[in-house]
Design an enzyme around this catalytic site. Structure first.
Site, PDB file in Angstrom:
ATOM      1  N   ASN A  44     -12.323  19.785 -37.199  1.00  0.00           N
ATOM      2  CA  ASN A  44     -13.077  21.288 -37.285  1.00  0.00           C
ATOM      3  C   ASN A  44     -13.131  21.784 -38.451  1.00  0.00           C
ATOM      4  O   ASN A  44     -12.311  21.691 -39.465  1.00  0.00           O
ATOM      5  CB  ASN A  44     -12.087  21.975 -36.352  1.00  0.00           C
ATOM      6  CG  ASN A  44     -10.614  22.061 -36.190  1.00  0.00           C
ATOM      7  OD1 ASN A  44     -10.132  21.059 -36.648  1.00  0.00           O
ATOM      8  ND2 ASN A  44     -10.009  23.196 -35.919  1.00  0.00           N
ATOM      9  N   GLU A  71     -15.258  18.062 -32.238  1.00  0.00           N
ATOM     10  CA  GLU A  71     -16.011  16.973 -31.357  1.00  0.00           C
ATOM     11  C   GLU A  71     -17.427  17.045 -31.941  1.00  0.00           C
ATOM     12  O   GLU A  71     -18.251  16.047 -31.868  1.00  0.00           O
ATOM     13  CB  GLU A  71     -16.026  17.728 -30.106  1.00  0.00           C
ATOM     14  CG  GLU A  71     -14.548  17.445 -29.379  1.00  0.00           C
ATOM     15  CD  GLU A  71     -13.608  18.536 -29.622  1.00  0.00           C
ATOM     16  OE1 GLU A  71     -13.857  19.199 -30.666  1.00  0.00           O
ATOM     17  OE2 GLU A  71     -12.835  18.993 -28.547  1.00  0.00           O
ATOM     18  N   CYS A  98     -13.938  22.385 -25.657  1.00  0.00           N
ATOM     19  CA  CYS A  98     -14.402  23.756 -25.198  1.00  0.00           C
ATOM     20  C   CYS A  98     -15.819  23.630 -24.505  1.00  0.00           C
ATOM     21  O   CYS A  98     -16.181  22.444 -24.530  1.00  0.00           O
ATOM     22  CB  CYS A  98     -14.648  24.626 -26.437  1.00  0.00           C
ATOM     23  SG  CYS A  98     -15.856  24.321 -27.471  1.00  0.00           S
ATOM     24  N   CYS A 105     -16.506  22.955 -34.036  1.00  0.00           N
ATOM     25  CA  CYS A 105     -15.227  22.055 -33.409  1.00  0.00           C
ATOM     26  C   CYS A 105     -15.390  20.702 -33.977  1.00  0.00           C
ATOM     27  O   CYS A 105     -16.643  20.195 -34.359  1.00  0.00           O
ATOM     28  CB  CYS A 105     -15.526  22.215 -31.922  1.00  0.00           C
ATOM     29  SG  CYS A 105     -15.109  23.744 -31.120  1.00  0.00           S
ATOM     30  N   CYS A 118     -18.595  22.255 -26.612  1.00  0.00           N
ATOM     31  CA  CYS A 118     -18.546  20.905 -27.029  1.00  0.00           C
ATOM     32  C   CYS A 118     -18.931  19.949 -25.743  1.00  0.00           C
ATOM     33  O   CYS A 118     -19.733  19.170 -25.895  1.00  0.00           O
ATOM     34  CB  CYS A 118     -17.191  20.444 -27.309  1.00  0.00           C
ATOM     35  SG  CYS A 118     -16.983  21.104 -28.958  1.00  0.00           S
ATOM     36  N   GLU A 132     -13.611  25.455 -40.050  1.00  0.00           N
ATOM     37  CA  GLU A 132     -13.704  26.725 -39.985  1.00  0.00           C
ATOM     38  C   GLU A 132     -14.395  27.483 -41.043  1.00  0.00           C
ATOM     39  O   GLU A 132     -14.662  27.099 -41.866  1.00  0.00           O
ATOM     40  CB  GLU A 132     -12.254  27.424 -39.803  1.00  0.00           C
ATOM     41  CG  GLU A 132     -11.511  26.778 -38.617  1.00  0.00           C
ATOM     42  CD  GLU A 132     -10.476  27.242 -38.146  1.00  0.00           C
ATOM     43  OE1 GLU A 132      -9.635  28.067 -39.007  1.00  0.00           O
ATOM     44  OE2 GLU A 132      -9.844  26.821 -37.052  1.00  0.00           O
TER      45      GLU A 132
HETATM   46  N1  THU Z   1     -11.532  23.583 -31.575  1.00  0.00           N
HETATM   47  C1  THU Z   1     -11.828  22.133 -31.827  1.00  0.00           C
HETATM   48  O1  THU Z   1     -12.325  21.750 -32.650  1.00  0.00           O
HETATM   49  N2  THU Z   1     -12.167  21.686 -30.558  1.00  0.00           N
HETATM   50  C2  THU Z   1     -11.797  22.350 -29.411  1.00  0.00           C
HETATM   51  O2  THU Z   1     -12.349  21.417 -28.556  1.00  0.00           O
HETATM   52  C3  THU Z   1     -11.418  23.404 -29.276  1.00  0.00           C
HETATM   53  C4  THU Z   1     -11.253  24.061 -30.576  1.00  0.00           C
HETATM   54  C5  THU Z   1     -11.379  24.341 -33.033  1.00  0.00           C
HETATM   55  C6  THU Z   1     -12.105  25.273 -33.316  1.00  0.00           C
HETATM   56  C7  THU Z   1     -11.427  26.175 -34.209  1.00  0.00           C
HETATM   57  O3  THU Z   1     -11.335  25.707 -35.473  1.00  0.00           O
HETATM   58  C8  THU Z   1      -9.972  25.946 -33.631  1.00  0.00           C
HETATM   59  O4  THU Z   1     -10.186  24.814 -33.062  1.00  0.00           O
HETATM   60  C9  THU Z   1      -9.307  27.173 -32.902  1.00  0.00           C
HETATM   61  O5  THU Z   1     -10.006  27.279 -31.745  1.00  0.00           O
END
Ligand code: THU
Length: 161
Positions: free
Chosen positions: A62, A75, A112, A73, A115, A64
Site C-alpha cells: 500500500n 492489491e 476492500c 491499496c 480491490c 499512502e
Molecule cells: N489497505 C490495503 O492495502 N488493502 C486492503 O485491502 C485494505 C486496506 C490499505 C489502505 C491504507 O493504506 C491502509 O491499508 C489502511 O486502510
C-alpha cells in the site's frame, strides 16, 4: 417471490505449515513486500504477491498519501503492475498479508471493495478464477477459490450489455 442463498467455501488454515510449499512461499513474498509499504498515516501495512500463469510473481504494497484518497491499496498496486508488465498473462493466485504497527492483527484482512472490483475485472477477463490467500499479523490463513466468491453479483463487462 423467490429467494436465493449465495454462499461460498472459505478454507481456514491454522498455520502456514498446513499450506502447500508454493503457497507458503507466495505468502512470504507478500509479507516481505508489506514491510516496504508506505503507510505513515495508518501504520497498517499490506503486502500482496501475484502469481501469474507464466510463474512470475509481481508484488505490491500500500502507498499512502497526505491526501488520503489518493493513496492505493497493496492489491491494486500489485495487479495493475502485473497487468502493465505482463499484459494478457493470467493471474493464478494472490497472497495478501496485512499487519498493523498499532496492534497485532489477528484476523486476515480481506481486500476492500474497490480491490475486489479491480481484481474481479482480471478474473472476468481471463475467464478463470483467481485464488486468494489472506493472512493477518498472526493467526489463521484464509483461502478463497475465486474473487467472485467475495464479490457476489459482481459488476463486470457483461453487465454493460
Ligand atoms: N489497505 C490495503 O492495502 N488493502 C486492503 O485491502 C485494505 C486496506 C490499505 C489502505 C491504507 O493504506 C491502509 O491499508 C489502511 O486502510
Amino acid at each position: 417471490m423467490k429467494s436465493k442463498t449465495l454462499s461460498f467455501q472459505l478454507y481456514v488454515f491454522e498455520s502456514l505449515a498446513e499450506l502447500p510449499e508454493g503457497d507458503q512461499e507466495l505468502i512470504n513474498l507478500a509479507s516481505r513486500a508489506g514491510e516496504d509499504a508506505y503507510a505513515p498515516y495508518s501504520q497498517f501495512k499490506v503486502g500482496a504477491a501475484v502469481l501469474l500463469e507464466n510463474k512470475q510473481v509481481v508484488i505490491g504494497s500500500n502507498q499512502e498519501n497526505a491526501s488520503y484518497p489518493s493513496g492505493l491499496c497493496a492489491e491494486r498496486v500489485a495487479v495493475f503492475q502485473a497487468g502493465a508488465k505482463f499484459p494478457g498473462v493470467a493471474i493464478v493466485k494472490i497472497a495478501i498479508v496485512a499487519s498493523s504497527e498499532k496492534q497485532t492483527t489477528l484476523k486476515p484482512a480481506a481486500p476492500c471493495g474497490n480491490c475486489r472490483q479491480s481484481i474481479f475485472e482480471y478474473e472476468n477477463r481471463q475467464e478463470n478464477p483467481i485464488e486468494l490467500l489472506l493472512m493477518g499479523g498472526e493467526g489463521p490463513i484464509y483461502k478463497c477459490l475465486s474473487v467472485n466468491d467475495i464479490l457476489p453479483l459482481a459488476f463486470g463487462s457483461d453487465s454493460l450489455g
